[in-house]
Design an enzyme around this catalytic site. Sequence first.
Site, mmCIF file in Angstrom:
data_model
loop_
_atom_site.group_PDB
_atom_site.id
_atom_site.type_symbol
_atom_site.label_atom_id
_atom_site.label_comp_id
_atom_site.label_asym_id
_atom_site.label_seq_id
_atom_site.Cartn_x
_atom_site.Cartn_y
_atom_site.Cartn_z
ATOM 1 N N GLU A 85 2.283 -24.485 11.790
ATOM 2 C CA GLU A 85 1.047 -24.428 12.553
ATOM 3 C C GLU A 85 1.913 -24.054 14.039
ATOM 4 O O GLU A 85 2.745 -25.126 14.334
ATOM 5 C CB GLU A 85 0.473 -25.709 12.516
ATOM 6 C CG GLU A 85 -0.796 -25.757 13.837
ATOM 7 C CD GLU A 85 -1.820 -26.882 13.936
ATOM 8 O OE1 GLU A 85 -1.987 -27.517 12.865
ATOM 9 O OE2 GLU A 85 -2.387 -27.124 14.798
ATOM 10 N N LYS A 280 -5.605 -36.267 12.352
ATOM 11 C CA LYS A 280 -5.120 -35.063 12.165
ATOM 12 C C LYS A 280 -3.864 -34.687 12.860
ATOM 13 O O LYS A 280 -2.611 -34.114 12.511
ATOM 14 C CB LYS A 280 -6.122 -34.059 11.901
ATOM 15 C CG LYS A 280 -5.641 -32.887 11.292
ATOM 16 C CD LYS A 280 -4.869 -31.475 12.021
ATOM 17 C CE LYS A 280 -4.589 -30.524 11.258
ATOM 18 N NZ LYS A 280 -4.076 -29.561 12.085
ATOM 19 N N ASP A 296 7.455 -37.425 0.405
ATOM 20 C CA ASP A 296 6.176 -37.221 -0.242
ATOM 21 C C ASP A 296 5.158 -37.425 0.665
ATOM 22 O O ASP A 296 4.649 -38.440 1.051
ATOM 23 C CB ASP A 296 5.996 -37.971 -1.404
ATOM 24 C CG ASP A 296 4.785 -37.779 -2.170
ATOM 25 O OD1 ASP A 296 3.908 -37.059 -1.577
ATOM 26 O OD2 ASP A 296 4.649 -38.381 -3.090
ATOM 27 N N HIS A 393 -2.549 -23.453 22.569
ATOM 28 C CA HIS A 393 -2.770 -22.904 21.275
ATOM 29 C C HIS A 393 -2.641 -21.423 21.038
ATOM 30 O O HIS A 393 -1.871 -20.837 20.255
ATOM 31 C CB HIS A 393 -3.984 -23.484 20.588
ATOM 32 C CG HIS A 393 -3.818 -24.774 19.818
ATOM 33 N ND1 HIS A 393 -4.952 -25.115 18.801
ATOM 34 C CD2 HIS A 393 -2.929 -25.592 19.964
ATOM 35 C CE1 HIS A 393 -4.593 -26.196 18.317
ATOM 36 N NE2 HIS A 393 -3.422 -26.578 19.017
HETATM 37 C C1 MEV Z 1 -4.966 -29.571 15.856
HETATM 38 O O1 MEV Z 1 -4.096 -29.106 14.674
HETATM 39 C C2 MEV Z 1 -4.646 -31.018 16.073
HETATM 40 C C3 MEV Z 1 -5.652 -31.324 17.183
HETATM 41 O O2 MEV Z 1 -7.103 -30.898 16.867
HETATM 42 C C4 MEV Z 1 -5.560 -33.023 17.312
HETATM 43 C C5 MEV Z 1 -6.597 -33.659 18.160
HETATM 44 O O3 MEV Z 1 -7.626 -33.057 18.387
HETATM 45 O O4 MEV Z 1 -6.150 -34.719 18.815
HETATM 46 C C6 MEV Z 1 -5.506 -30.688 18.602
#
Ligand code: MEV
Length: 442
Positions: A85, A280, A296, A393
């Site tokens: 990513e 995430k 792992d 991003h």
């Molecule tokens: C993207 O990989 C992760 C985010 O969505 C985490 C978040 O929203 O806190 C940017």
Amino acid sequence: MSASISGFSKLSKSKKIDWIVDTYFSNTEDAKRILKQYWNSNDKLQQLHDEFVENTITNYYLPLGVAPNFLINGKLYTIPMAIEESSVVAAASKSAKFWMDRGGFKAHVISTTKIGQVHFMYQGNPETLKNYFKHIKSQLIEAAKPITKNMEKRGGGIVDVELRDKTQDITGYYQLHAQFETQDAMGANFINSCLEQFAKTFKDEALNFDAFTAEESDIQIVMSILSNYVPDCLVRAEVSCKVEDLTDDKTISAEEFASKFIQAVNIAEVEPFRAVTHNKGIMNGIDAVVLATGNDFRAVEAGVHAYASRNGRYSSLSHAKIEHGIFTFWMEIPLALGTIGGLTGLHPLVKLSLELLHNPTAKELMQIVAVAGLAQNFAALRSLTTTGIQQGHMKMHLMNILNQFEATEAEKTTLVEYFKTQVVTHSAVVEAIHQLRIKNEK
Ligand code: MEV
């Protein structure tokens, strides 16, 4: 057209590839070329990778990036991250630099116990089973000595074994619930071997326990396996600073930023839809280091998310507060990691990554990984509550789009410069490439 095949695993690598390309691809030469271009020219290295799993046909590359300037408990680290990513390594580096100038990250390991269970069925008198367990417990541990001897030399071993009655959930269902200390090893093989030995001793010796009826002595072992839920293998990572030191961003005051940041964390604490994405983001940092260090990541993912729902509702792993003018942001997460055994001694890049981290103990690695997660979460929340996530991003995504259009080095330089002051969207980049190429043709 798809087809089935028997004896596939016995075929040579090139015969496997022949079968795959002939069965699934129209342009067989092209498919073969793509697969083979990822083979390593060093035959020994390629063989090492071939033998990690069954039916290897090629290597699947992920970038190994590094995030420098991580000050953890007063020691500087450059953290290796294996991830595809585009914004993750940049975000980690930014967060590391930000906190390096504010005292760095503090981390400590709270506990290191791992769990394994023998699940079995017993239909007799529960009291007799309890008596049998009392009678057999030391023998269970004794019979596992050949497996635990080396681990005990390193200070690990079996911590305890208990009998758990689960008949409220399933008729006749009981467990041997065991706790282990595995020191610098992740310990999966060690734990599973101990459990399988427990199961064997437990079943065999039941036949010799006089208080059991013939029927009771026939204990049915269902399975013996470690648990990836490790709520007592816990590490804490934290950052703190005076609220007024919290931003180097001219567009927002430190107080306003702190307050929005805490609101964002509070939302993730109460709202599962947000909590999953919030966590995430934490796992972006965690998985990347877990992968780079040969651990792992599926086990870590499963355990972390179970922990996030330990109170009955899925919630944020991280928390934030302001007390007496001090902003504190922290997280406690379960991480079962190893720095010996498994891939750690086999994969050259894993060895290199561990050396880059000063060959940490498992406890030190737990701290580093937790910090990478917290740093990633900080970076994400900082962007989300200020500029929005897309700005960063899309800047990182720009290169992916340029590569997709096979931009030359000169085109990349021009367009990266151009997009320093323009909003990056997929269509804007496509249009800019198009315009640049028209201009260059003239
Ligand atoms: C993207 O990989 C992760 C985010 O969505 C985490 C978040 O929203 O806190 C940017």
